[in-house]
Design an enzyme around this catalytic site. Structure first.
Site, PDB file in Angstrom:
ATOM      1  N   SER A  86      -1.470  -2.689  -3.008  1.00  0.00           N
ATOM      2  CA  SER A  86      -2.424  -1.791  -3.638  1.00  0.00           C
ATOM      3  C   SER A  86      -3.701  -2.566  -3.997  1.00  0.00           C
ATOM      4  CB  SER A  86      -1.780  -1.115  -4.850  1.00  0.00           C
ATOM      5  OG  SER A  86      -2.550  -0.033  -5.302  1.00  0.00           O
ATOM      6  N   ASP A 145       0.618   7.682   2.329  1.00  0.00           N
ATOM      7  CA  ASP A 145       0.293   7.008   1.067  1.00  0.00           C
ATOM      8  C   ASP A 145      -0.735   7.832   0.289  1.00  0.00           C
ATOM      9  OD1 ASP A 145      -0.733   5.270  -0.947  1.00  0.00           O
ATOM     10  OD2 ASP A 145      -0.171   3.534   0.241  1.00  0.00           O
ATOM     11  N   HIS A 179       3.665   5.059  -1.629  1.00  0.00           N
ATOM     12  CA  HIS A 179       2.660   4.026  -1.832  1.00  0.00           C
ATOM     13  C   HIS A 179       3.285   2.664  -1.533  1.00  0.00           C
ATOM     14  CE1 HIS A 179      -0.939   2.244  -3.337  1.00  0.00           C
ATOM     15  NE2 HIS A 179      -0.426   1.790  -4.469  1.00  0.00           N
TER      16      HIS A 179
END
Length: 524
Positions: free
Chosen positions: A245, A464, A494
């Site tokens: 991320s 995602d 994610h």
């Protein structure tokens, strides 16, 4: 709602380790601390014999003295990590432009490789946020990286401005509770709009008052320079790194600044390096709407009709908040956050169904409020963690853009079209996040070009929600030809490592054996 930042990083691997859709940086137990430190943050205790410099990685002349690894102290109200974990603190310049000036301590945690005779070096992790505590997260997620731990020391760190590394603090629990209760994050009137902007300005003023010394120095480029100092202190010739991320943005920045020090690097759930703050909001409106529609299809519902139904529910809650057993009301802002959280992982979809059913059929908001609290890092005693503070400080130190309320309002038609459920939140968030921020931002978009660097695996998941798939391709392109190696994971959620057997095998082979997959490889 800053889905790039304030929606917490919950990946497939860490979800498995932390149970369902646990909020990584808000895990119970807090952050493990070095057992004893001098006032300047340096370690006092003798280094454990098993944690001396390892064969193949001798201390080079002129490098800093070895880190002193020692047992991690338990955080207040929590428990220390299990056997094998050790903590240390590395002093780095507060301002890298003044290397002889004031320093801050960067908190580190490590678990040494289980096959010491086959050890390849250290692997540094960042699980995202920004603002996630690697010292707190890594021990809880390490089971998912057991195979990598056979030949790598697993190393987590709290980036500057986070938790034990001069963590930013901006307001009290009471002030945070009041803001969530009283500030409408999608204002409909002039008065609500004024309160929305005033709250953003007050938050920034609180950061300046309580954390003003560190606030100008918590941006991503400074954290990347800290990573280089960590690499040197660990004694590794090149950096092996796993970024998730926001950790992909940090990894891309490191690669740009230190391309010749890039070793084996994986970026999973990739932040689009070509997007500015409005572009990120636009991307995430698309990403979360896509995830919501996939969820609705999975439940046998028409995506368009389901979206309209949920948008209508939010409109009703805006006018008449739902009661809960706690006595706190579920307002529209909290309801949206409660919907966001379970969309991070397919395993959270049944939880979302139960929460929506309760709200729609019984008129109660208990389940959605519990999800929003988990998202916001609020525990049962009403205490909020500081990840949101660090997250905002890092994001605003990075981004030059300071959209006004009028500019956010002008985005509403486009963003409502992108997502009737999430669009208004994300449009307004462009103005509220850094409103009146006391520190100027560094750049419009992060620089990730890394000519000459070793190959970097860039993994994008098609479903995602928080870092939409398209950003991974852009990151691979930005890193440059022969550097960015694109891997597509056809799936939901994610992040992909630990959730996709195909991706996990590719990453393990890359880290452990140096096998680089073909650019454009697809896992399904």
């Amino acid at each position: 709602m800053r889905v790039r930042g304030r929606v917490r990083s919950v990946t497939a691997a860490t979800t498995a380790a932390l149970l369902l859709t646990a909020v990584l940086a808000g895990c119970d137990g807090g952050t493990a601390q070095p057992q004893s430190q001098s006032p300047d943050g340096s370690s006092r205790e003798r280094q454990d014999p098993e944690h001396q410099e390892s064969p193949g990685h001798p201390k080079a002349p002129g490098t800093p003295r070895p880190l002193e690894w020692k047992r991690c102290a338990a955080p207040e109200g929590g428990s220390a990590p299990g056997p094998g974990w050790r903590c240390a603190t590395l002093d780095v310049p507060l301002d890298h432009a003044e290397p002889q000036g004031k320093t801050i301590g960067i908190a580190l945690i490590r678990k040494t490789a289980t096959r010491k005779s086959e050890r390849l070096g250290s692997m540094l992790f960042n699980f995202g946020g920004p603002g996630g505590s690697g010292v707190g997260i890594l021990p809880r997620a390490a089971g998912s990286y057991r195979q990598l731990n056979t030949r790598y020391d697993l190393v987590g760190f709290d980036p500057r401005g986070v938790a034990a590394s001069a963590g930013v603090h901006c307001r009290s629990d009471e002030e945070q509770e009041t803001a969530y209760r009283e500030v409408d994050m999608t204002p409909d009137t002039a008065a609500e709009e004024a309160a929305f902007v005033a709250d953003g300005t007050a938050f920034g003023a609180g950061c300046a008052r309580l954390s003003g010394t560190v606030l100008p120095h918590v941006g991503t480029s400074n954290a990347a320079r800290d990573m280089e100092a960590i690499r040197v202190a660990l004694g590794d010739r090149k950096l092996s790194y796993f970024g998730v991320s926001y950790g992909t943005e940090l990894g891309g920045t490191y690669a740009h600044l230190f391309p010749d020090k890039v070793g084996r690097v994986v970026l999973d759930a990739v932040v689009d390096p070509t997007a500015d703050s409005v572009g990120h909001a636009r991307n995430q409106a698309k990403g979360f709407q896509r995830a919501l529609e996939n969820y609705l299809r999975d439940r046998g519902q028409d995506p368009g009709a389901g979206t309209r139904r949920i948008a209508a529910l939010l409109e009703r809650i805006d006018g008449d908040p739902l009661p809960t057993a706690s006595g706190r009301e579920l307002n529209e802002s909290l309801a949206v956050l409660g919907i966001v959280k379970p969309l991070y992982s397919r395993s959270g979809w049944p939880t979302l169904t139960a929460a929506l059913d309760e709200a729609e059929k019984t008129g109660r908001g208990d389940r959605l409020l519990a999800l929003a609290d988990a998202y916001n890092g609020r525990d049962g005693d009403g205490h909020y963690d500081d990840q949101g503070h660090s997250q905002r400080a890092i994001s605003c130190a990075d981004a030059k853009a300071r959209p006004t309320a009028a500019e956010a309002r002008a985005l509403l038609p486009e963003f409502r079209e992108l997502s009737p459920v999430f669009g208004p939140f994300l449009a307004w968030d462009t103005a509220g996040w850094c409103a009146g921020w006391p520190v100027e931002g560094e750049r419009d978009t992060p620089e990730a070009s890394a000519p000459g660097a070793d190959p970097i695996l860039v993994i994008g998941t098609t479903g995602d929600p928080a870092t939409p798939y398209e950003g991974a391709r852009r990151m691979a392109d930005e890193l440059g030809e022969g550097v960015g190696v694109m891997v597509t994971n056809k799936g939901e959620g994610h992040g992909s490592y630990g959730g996709s057997a195909c991706v996990t095998a590719l990453v393990d082979a890359y880290f452990l054996d140096g096998r680089v997959p073909a650019d454009g490889r697809t896992c399904s």
